[in-house]
Motif scaffolding. Structure first.
Motif, PDB file in Angstrom:
ATOM      1  N   GLU A   1      16.771 -26.953 -28.984  1.00 17.67           N
ATOM      2  CA  GLU A   1      16.958 -25.521 -28.740  1.00 17.67           C
ATOM      3  C   GLU A   1      15.671 -24.892 -28.201  1.00 17.67           C
ATOM      4  OE1 GLU A   1      17.892 -21.394 -31.204  1.00 17.67           O
ATOM      5  OE2 GLU A   1      18.239 -23.321 -32.163  1.00 17.67           O
ATOM      6  N   TRP A   2      14.537 -25.263 -28.786  1.00 11.24           N
ATOM      7  CA  TRP A   2      13.242 -24.733 -28.340  1.00 11.24           C
ATOM      8  C   TRP A   2      12.982 -25.116 -26.892  1.00 11.24           C
ATOM      9  CZ3 TRP A   2       8.785 -27.404 -26.866  1.00 11.24           C
ATOM     10  CH2 TRP A   2       7.644 -26.603 -26.717  1.00 11.24           C
ATOM     11  N   MET A   3      13.245 -26.402 -26.544  1.00  6.65           N
ATOM     12  CA  MET A   3      13.027 -26.876 -25.186  1.00  6.65           C
ATOM     13  C   MET A   3      13.907 -26.111 -24.195  1.00  6.65           C
ATOM     14  SD  MET A   3      13.771 -30.654 -23.590  1.00  6.65           S
ATOM     15  CE  MET A   3      15.505 -30.425 -23.921  1.00  6.65           C
ATOM     16  N   ARG A   4      15.159 -25.888 -24.558  1.00  5.25           N
ATOM     17  CA  ARG A   4      16.078 -25.162 -23.670  1.00  5.25           C
ATOM     18  C   ARG A   4      15.621 -23.722 -23.450  1.00  5.25           C
ATOM     19  NH1 ARG A   4      21.504 -27.791 -26.216  1.00  5.25           N
ATOM     20  NH2 ARG A   4      21.440 -29.686 -24.959  1.00  5.25           N
ATOM     21  N   LYS A   5      15.129 -23.088 -24.504  1.00  4.05           N
ATOM     22  CA  LYS A   5      14.617 -21.719 -24.366  1.00  4.05           C
ATOM     23  C   LYS A   5      13.397 -21.689 -23.451  1.00  4.05           C
ATOM     24  CE  LYS A   5      16.198 -19.806 -28.750  1.00  4.05           C
ATOM     25  NZ  LYS A   5      15.802 -19.287 -30.071  1.00  4.05           N
ATOM     26  N   CYS A   6      12.505 -22.671 -23.626  1.00  4.40           N
ATOM     27  CA  CYS A   6      11.311 -22.742 -22.775  1.00  4.40           C
ATOM     28  C   CYS A   6      11.694 -22.955 -21.318  1.00  4.40           C
ATOM     29  CB  CYS A   6      10.395 -23.864 -23.233  1.00  4.40           C
ATOM     30  SG  CYS A   6       9.544 -23.531 -24.779  1.00  4.40           S
ATOM     31  N   ARG A   7      12.641 -23.859 -21.076  1.00  4.25           N
ATOM     32  CA  ARG A   7      13.089 -24.103 -19.703  1.00  4.25           C
ATOM     33  C   ARG A   7      13.690 -22.860 -19.076  1.00  4.25           C
ATOM     34  NH1 ARG A   7      16.333 -29.628 -19.979  1.00  4.25           N
ATOM     35  NH2 ARG A   7      14.568 -30.986 -20.240  1.00  4.25           N
ATOM     36  N   ALA A   8      14.502 -22.143 -19.841  1.00  4.56           N
ATOM     37  CA  ALA A   8      15.132 -20.922 -19.324  1.00  4.56           C
ATOM     38  C   ALA A   8      14.066 -19.886 -18.979  1.00  4.56           C
ATOM     39  CB  ALA A   8      16.120 -20.371 -20.343  1.00  4.56           C
ATOM     40  N   GLU A   9      13.050 -19.762 -19.819  1.00  8.23           N
ATOM     41  CA  GLU A   9      11.966 -18.808 -19.564  1.00  8.23           C
ATOM     42  C   GLU A   9      11.187 -19.190 -18.301  1.00  8.23           C
ATOM     43  OE1 GLU A   9       7.821 -17.408 -21.657  1.00  8.23           O
ATOM     44  OE2 GLU A   9       9.480 -18.001 -22.959  1.00  8.23           O
ATOM     45  N   ILE A  10      10.881 -20.472 -18.164  1.00  3.11           N
ATOM     46  CA  ILE A  10      10.163 -20.941 -16.975  1.00  3.11           C
ATOM     47  C   ILE A  10      11.008 -20.718 -15.732  1.00  3.11           C
ATOM     48  CG2 ILE A  10       9.280 -23.007 -15.802  1.00  3.11           C
ATOM     49  CD1 ILE A  10       8.424 -23.983 -18.654  1.00  3.11           C
TER      50      ILE A  10
ATOM     51  N   ARG B   1      13.191 -18.398 -15.229  1.00  3.94           N
ATOM     52  CA  ARG B   1      13.142 -16.952 -14.911  1.00  3.94           C
ATOM     53  C   ARG B   1      11.813 -16.603 -14.245  1.00  3.94           C
ATOM     54  NH1 ARG B   1      15.784 -16.553 -19.847  1.00  3.94           N
ATOM     55  NH2 ARG B   1      13.864 -16.171 -20.967  1.00  3.94           N
ATOM     56  N   GLU B   2      10.717 -17.133 -14.775  1.00  4.87           N
ATOM     57  CA  GLU B   2       9.393 -16.860 -14.200  1.00  4.87           C
ATOM     58  C   GLU B   2       9.265 -17.397 -12.773  1.00  4.87           C
ATOM     59  OE1 GLU B   2       6.490 -18.698 -16.717  1.00  4.87           O
ATOM     60  OE2 GLU B   2       6.811 -17.297 -18.356  1.00  4.87           O
ATOM     61  N   ASP B   3       9.865 -18.561 -12.537  1.00  2.00           N
ATOM     62  CA  ASP B   3       9.712 -19.241 -11.252  1.00  2.00           C
ATOM     63  C   ASP B   3      10.792 -18.883 -10.232  1.00  2.00           C
ATOM     64  OD1 ASP B   3       7.569 -20.430 -12.424  1.00  2.00           O
ATOM     65  OD2 ASP B   3       8.407 -22.457 -12.461  1.00  2.00           O
ATOM     66  N   GLU B   4      11.698 -18.020 -10.614  1.00  2.00           N
ATOM     67  CA  GLU B   4      12.780 -17.652  -9.702  1.00  2.00           C
ATOM     68  C   GLU B   4      12.203 -17.116  -8.384  1.00  2.00           C
ATOM     69  OE1 GLU B   4      16.865 -14.985  -9.776  1.00  2.00           O
ATOM     70  OE2 GLU B   4      15.558 -15.036 -11.521  1.00  2.00           O
ATOM     71  N   GLY B   5      12.657 -17.671  -7.287  1.00  2.00           N
ATOM     72  CA  GLY B   5      12.200 -17.225  -5.982  1.00  2.00           C
ATOM     73  C   GLY B   5      10.956 -17.932  -5.465  1.00  2.00           C
ATOM     74  N   LEU B   6      10.326 -18.782  -6.289  1.00  2.00           N
ATOM     75  CA  LEU B   6       9.143 -19.518  -5.832  1.00  2.00           C
ATOM     76  C   LEU B   6       9.573 -20.782  -5.098  1.00  2.00           C
ATOM     77  CD1 LEU B   6       6.771 -19.450  -8.960  1.00  2.00           C
ATOM     78  CD2 LEU B   6       6.732 -17.947  -6.973  1.00  2.00           C
ATOM     79  N   SER B   7       8.807 -21.157  -4.097  1.00  2.00           N
ATOM     80  CA  SER B   7       9.066 -22.411  -3.401  1.00  2.00           C
ATOM     81  C   SER B   7       8.575 -23.563  -4.278  1.00  2.00           C
ATOM     82  CB  SER B   7       8.327 -22.440  -2.062  1.00  2.00           C
ATOM     83  OG  SER B   7       6.926 -22.544  -2.275  1.00  2.00           O
ATOM     84  N   TRP B   8       8.959 -24.794  -3.889  1.00  2.00           N
ATOM     85  CA  TRP B   8       8.515 -25.964  -4.639  1.00  2.00           C
ATOM     86  C   TRP B   8       6.995 -26.038  -4.634  1.00  2.00           C
ATOM     87  CZ3 TRP B   8       5.634 -30.301  -3.881  1.00  2.00           C
ATOM     88  CH2 TRP B   8       5.744 -31.297  -4.855  1.00  2.00           C
ATOM     89  N   GLN B   9       6.365 -25.733  -3.494  1.00  2.00           N
ATOM     90  CA  GLN B   9       4.903 -25.780  -3.403  1.00  2.00           C
ATOM     91  C   GLN B   9       4.259 -24.735  -4.315  1.00  2.00           C
ATOM     92  OE1 GLN B   9       4.497 -25.379   0.830  1.00  2.00           O
ATOM     93  NE2 GLN B   9       4.148 -27.587   1.087  1.00  2.00           N
TER      94      GLN B   9
END
Length: 67
Positions: A9-18, A20-28
């Protein structure tokens, strides 16, 4: 038996937060963000350059490659 900490559950929450933070960023851009986070991490700084001895093979130096 009560679970005090649910790692999945903790890992899934962390992934969801990341995500959201990375939305719209390119792979680079994501790669640069990760590299910066690692380079400023105190644990990584302590391990950087450490030599790892593996049974039956040559030693390897812990290193971080730039993207």
């Amino acid at each position: 038996m009560n679970k005090r900490f649910d790692a999945v559950e903790w890992m899934r929450k962390c992934r969801a937060e990341i995500d959201r933070e990375d939305e719209g960023l390119s792979w680079q851009e994501k790669s640069r963000k990760t590299l910066k986070a690692i380079q400023t991490d105190p644990t990584w700084r302590k391990l950087r350059g450490r030599v790892v001895h593996r049974a039956g093979s040559r030693s390897s130096k812990v290193a971080l490659r730039n993207p």
